[in-house]
Motif scaffolding. Structure first.
Motif, PDB file in Angstrom:
ATOM      1  N   ILE A 504       5.742  -8.917  10.485  1.00  0.00           N
ATOM      2  CA  ILE A 504       4.991  -8.648   9.328  1.00  0.00           C
ATOM      3  C   ILE A 504       4.225 -10.043   8.292  1.00  0.00           C
ATOM      4  O   ILE A 504       5.406 -10.805   8.697  1.00  0.00           O
ATOM      5  N   GLU A 508       2.126  -7.439   4.128  1.00  0.00           N
ATOM      6  CA  GLU A 508       2.929  -5.930   4.450  1.00  0.00           C
ATOM      7  C   GLU A 508       4.400  -5.968   4.011  1.00  0.00           C
ATOM      8  O   GLU A 508       4.827  -4.658   3.670  1.00  0.00           O
ATOM      9  N   LEU A 512       6.258  -2.821   1.802  1.00  0.00           N
ATOM     10  CA  LEU A 512       7.704  -2.333   2.445  1.00  0.00           C
ATOM     11  C   LEU A 512       8.237  -1.713   2.158  1.00  0.00           C
ATOM     12  O   LEU A 512       8.432  -1.831   0.809  1.00  0.00           O
ATOM     13  N   GLY A 516      10.458   2.210   5.529  1.00  0.00           N
ATOM     14  CA  GLY A 516       9.613   0.654   6.222  1.00  0.00           C
ATOM     15  C   GLY A 516      10.271   0.520   7.209  1.00  0.00           C
ATOM     16  O   GLY A 516      10.077  -0.034   8.530  1.00  0.00           O
ATOM     17  N   LEU A 517      11.484   0.075   6.307  1.00  0.00           N
ATOM     18  CA  LEU A 517      12.490  -1.092   7.176  1.00  0.00           C
ATOM     19  C   LEU A 517      13.502  -0.758   8.205  1.00  0.00           C
ATOM     20  O   LEU A 517      13.787  -1.098   9.433  1.00  0.00           O
TER      21      LEU A 517
END
Length: 608
Positions: A504, A508, A512, A516-517
């Motif tokens: 990452i 990016e 997030l 996404g996490l």
């Protein structure tokens, strides 16, 4: 019998010699064509290599390109920016340099240019995309104060060369380049003297504006799309007195008519650039030295033989009998040009003025390369049909090479343009709040004049604002992201490892969200909320730092535009800019602002 044998042998020898000559000419044509095709293939190969190394493989004409033009956001489709093939603008946004283009903190492509002028270019391109081929828009114009800046941008992006006049008739760069090549007098300025769409078609008006102006070039566009004209190194004039050979030995009357005179010149020529049945642009020189005709009832007139002119303009019409005093066309299909009359859509006459050398490095190199263009080789030793075929092929090859050369020159300057105008680090983009007006520029631009207040203020070896002392968030590598996560109290070390394992980057990271996490394997609600909170804090902390400039936006804008052009000039991408000119109401204030930022003798660089 011996006499007959000798005659047969002589005939065979003559035939064989003619065959050898023909095969030699065809071989030259084939070799020239093969060389051109090889150059095109090599150029395409270089472009492909560049695209693989620096490009965006998914680039599409439908992409919306977000541009930060000097602090103003411009959104435009890639296809709109790239529709003029072979220009620097097309190269810049083609996608093959995508990875090298400088981005601001929001990921927009940054251009250190005047936004008003750049927006005018985008508006022109938008109009061009909806215009018919036979009705293209004129090159953009802005208010007089910004026009010289727009002119620099048009040249910078390859939309117009400084060699080219603002013509309503000629709009192809290759045609302008050919005219310059044919003139063969070094670099020249073109000053508009007469335009029929503006000034009317009266011969009296033509003579009142064009007489006694020295070297001139005439461009004519007919209603049926023919583009042609002529060049004269002899001034136009209006005969008003009986012919006197002792007064001007280079002029002679025509058929005893005292209202017409014919001037001798070794340099005048007529030309045909494009139109129906025109295989390629061609220059036609005089065959008898009698080139220019002056008559009070005619416009520009070239050639006169047996009371017939090669090109004669009168009251909105042009009569063509090319091949009388000047060379005939090298191709045989355009019969109307040797005996025809056409209605003029527009006609322009420009004064040709030599100017002192002030070329950019790229223009000087272009001139050297252009001198190597194929020369049209006129062949007249075969039958008429064969001569026409060979001459047409040579003329076509010259035209194609001119286009190939333009593409080669454009590609050579692409990387320099990218690195100088649109390359660099995000941390070197400087955001300014000039009394409420947002302006954005490059650190190098503000430092282009040494020992100025601006140069000292924004010297990144001394100044720590605007991210110069730390790495920009958008430039973080996975290791930087992992290190950041490890420094957050309450975040398990496994989170930092997960971010690193998934590579990452900083760009990016700020994109997030919770989903996404979770995709990264981070599931614990408390950890997710804490991470989102820290990411938001990071975003706010890394927003553009804006430096307040407490001066008139008008005055500071003049200074900034001048520094931008000076910086481009230092990179060999622009000519030396003219000094800024402030309007009368702002002049006193402008002088004070200049002296504040450029104390002592350095103020003379902007004030003169």
């Amino acid at each position: 019998m011996k006499e007959l044998d000798d005659a047969n042998a002589s005939l065979k020898a003559a035939h064989d010699e003619r065959e050898r000559d023909y095969e030699e000419e065809i071989s030259k044509l084939d070799n020239a064509e093969r060389d051109l095709l090889d150059r095109i293939s090599k150029l395409n190969g270089l472009k492909d290599e560049t695209a693989k190394r620096y490009g965006n493989e998914d680039a599409s004409d439908d992409d919306i390109v977000n541009i930060n033009a000097g602090g103003t956001i411009v959104d435009v489709k890639r296809g709109t920016l790239c529709q003029l093939k072979g220009t620097r603008l097309e190269a810049l946004f083609s996608g093959r340099w995508e990875k090298k283009l400088q981005k601001d903190s929001s990921g927009r492509i940054f251009l250190d240019v005047n936004p008003t002028a750049f927006q005018a270019i985008v508006d022109y391109l938008n109009e061009l995309s909806i215009s018919a081929e036979d009705d293209p828009p004129q090159l953009p114009r802005v208010n007089e104060e910004h026009q010289h800046i727009l002119d620099h941008q048009l040249e910078l992006f390859g939309l117009r060369s400084s060699r080219h006049p603002e013509s309503t008739v000629l709009n192809q760069k290759s045609h302008f380049d050919l005219i310059h090549d044919w003139l063969g007098k070094g670099d020249s300025d073109f000053k508009l003297l007469y335009r029929s769409s503006r000034d009317g078609s009266s011969p009296i008006t033509f003579h009142s504006k064009c007489n006694s102006q020295g070297r001139t070039v005439t461009f004519i566009e007919t209603e049926n799309g023919l583009i042609l004209g002529g060049y004269s190194d002899v001034s136009w004039s209006t005969p008003t007195s009986p012919y006197n050979p002792h007064r001007n030995p280079h002029r002679r009357s025509i058929g005893g008519n005292t209202s017409s005179t014919q001037s001798h010149s070794n340099e005048a020529f007529v030309f045909v650039l494009s139109g129906e049945h025109i295989a390629a642009p061609c220059k036609l020189i005089s065959r008898d030295g009698s080139n220019i005709v002056n008559n009070s009832g005619w416009g520009p007139t070239f050639g006169r033989k047996n009371n017939i002119s090669d090109l004669l303009v009168t009251y909105g019409n042009v009569s063509l009998n090319i091949g009388k005093s000047y060379e005939a066309l090298p191709f045989g299909d355009a019969h109307d040009l040797s005996n025809g009359s056409f209605k003029i859509k527009d006609m322009e006459v420009f004064q040709v003025v030599e100017k002192p050398g002030n070329k950019t490095d790229n223009e000087s190199e272009s001139d050297n390369l252009r001198n190597k263009l194929l020369q049209v080789k006129r062949i007249d030793k075969f039958t008429d049909n064969i001569n026409q075929g060979i001459n047409t092929k040579w003329t076509s090859l010259q035209s194609v090479e001119s286009k190939v050369l333009a593409l080669e020159e454009s590609f050579k300057t692409e990387e320099q343009l990218v690195c100088s105008l649109a390359g660099g680090s995000t941390k070197d983009i400087i955001s300014l709040n000039v009394s409420g007006t947002r302006m954005t520029t490059m650190r190098d631009t503000l430092m282009v004049i040494e020992d100025s207040v601006l140069a000292r203020q924004f010297d990144d070896t001394k100044w720590t604002d605007q991210g110069s002392a730390k790495r920009a968030l958008k430039e973080w590598e996975p290791e930087d992201v992992s290190k950041w996560a490890k420094g957050i109290e309450g975040i398990p070390e496994s989170v930092a490892e997960s971010l690193k394992e998934n590579k990452i980057t900083g760009r990016e990271l700020v994109a997030l969200n919770i989903d996404g996490l979770k995709m990264l394997g981070i599931e614990r609600p408390g950890t997710l909320c804490l991470l989102i909170d820290e990411i938001n804090i990071l975003k706010r902390a890394n927003q553009d730092h804006v430096t307040l400039i407490e001066h008139s936006p008008y005055c500071f804008g003049l200074i900034l535009d001048y520094l931008r052009l000076k910086h481009l000039h230092a990179q060999g991408l622009a000519k030396e800019p003219r000094l800024p000119v402030a309007s009368d109401p702002q002049l006193s204030r402008y002088q004070k602002v200049v002296k504040y930022y450029f104390p002592g003798d350095s103020s003379k660089l902007l004030l003169g």
